[in-house]
Scaffold this motif. Structure first.
Motif, PDB file in Angstrom:
ATOM      1  N   GLY A   1       0.788  -1.225   0.000  1.00 53.13           N
ATOM      2  CA  GLY A   1       0.000   0.000   0.000  1.00 53.13           C
ATOM      3  C   GLY A   1       0.818   1.272   0.000  1.00 53.13           C
TER       4      GLY A   1
ATOM      5  N   VAL B   1       0.759   2.206  -5.008  1.00 55.50           N
ATOM      6  CA  VAL B   1      -0.582   2.687  -5.353  1.00 55.50           C
ATOM      7  C   VAL B   1      -0.541   3.507  -6.635  1.00 55.50           C
TER       8      VAL B   1
ATOM      9  N   GLU C   1      -6.399  -1.317  -4.230  1.00 57.56           N
ATOM     10  CA  GLU C   1      -7.004  -0.498  -3.177  1.00 57.56           C
ATOM     11  C   GLU C   1      -8.368  -1.023  -2.752  1.00 57.56           C
TER      12      GLU C   1
ATOM     13  N   LEU D   1      -5.617  -1.291   3.038  1.00 60.01           N
ATOM     14  CA  LEU D   1      -4.215  -0.890   3.010  1.00 60.01           C
ATOM     15  C   LEU D   1      -3.823  -0.004   4.197  1.00 60.01           C
TER      16      LEU D   1
END
Length: 187
Positions: free
Chosen positions: A17, A22, A155, A160
């Motif tokens: 994360g 991301v 996500e 996360l």
């Protein structure tokens, strides 16, 4: 060899994360799974891991043993703070297709992330910057690959922020313990 495995595991776990992972996931979703994006991610992961491993080793060489231990503790506390910091990225409206620009953004995000702080700490503690750098580079590349493959599902599938907060607590505990032991307050 322990520094290789320790750097690999630590950097891979704390990259869950992360801002760079991301970002790659979002770019992969918006631009498609372009191999140029993946290649740029791997190159940047190798560069950032190498820089942090070298920096950790270089700074540790300047310090006495107690100072080196305190340096490791500080790096762990910084890693914990980065892990606990909320990842509030704005959605990508019209992302660039320039691999150079993407690589610069990834590099800026990786040089200050928890995984790289841990590579720094491991290189400083073990005196094996090459092995720590290689382990960290492979972990960073694996994390980028996970983001690249997962896309928007990264996500959506995992909590996360909760994972990163739990990792922050664990890393902070290690950092505080190592710092206290450097000061002679814990045996």
């Amino acid at each position: 060899m322990p520094s290789f495995f320790l750097a690999f595991v630590a950097a891979l776990l704390t990259s869950t994360g992360s801002r760079d992972q991301v970002l790659v996931a979002r770019l992969s979703e918006r631009l498609g799974r372009a191999y140029g994006l993946l290649t740029a991610g791997w190159l940047v992961a190798a560069l950032s891991a190498g820089v942090m491993a070298w920096a950790g080793h270089a700074v540790a060489q300047l310090l006495p043993p107690e100072g080196k231990t305190m340096l490791v503790a500080i790096a762990l506390v910084l890693a914990a703070a980065e892990l606990a910091w909320p990842n509030r990225m704005v959605p990508l409206m019209d992302p660039t297709r320039s691999l150079g620009a993407i690589a610069l953004v990834l590099l800026s995000r990786q040089l200050g992330d928890a995984g790289r702080f841990l590579i720094f700490a491991i290189a400083a503690a073990t005196g094996a910057p090459v092995l720590a750098g290689i382990g960290g580079a492979l972990a960073g590349g694996a994390a980028v690959t996970i983001g690249w493959m997962a896309g928007a599902e990264l996500e959506q599938a995992l909590p996360l922020q909760k994972i990163r907060l739990a990792l922050a607590i664990v890393v902070l505990i290690f950092g505080v313990f190592i710092g206290l032991s450097a000061r002679g307050l814990v045996a």
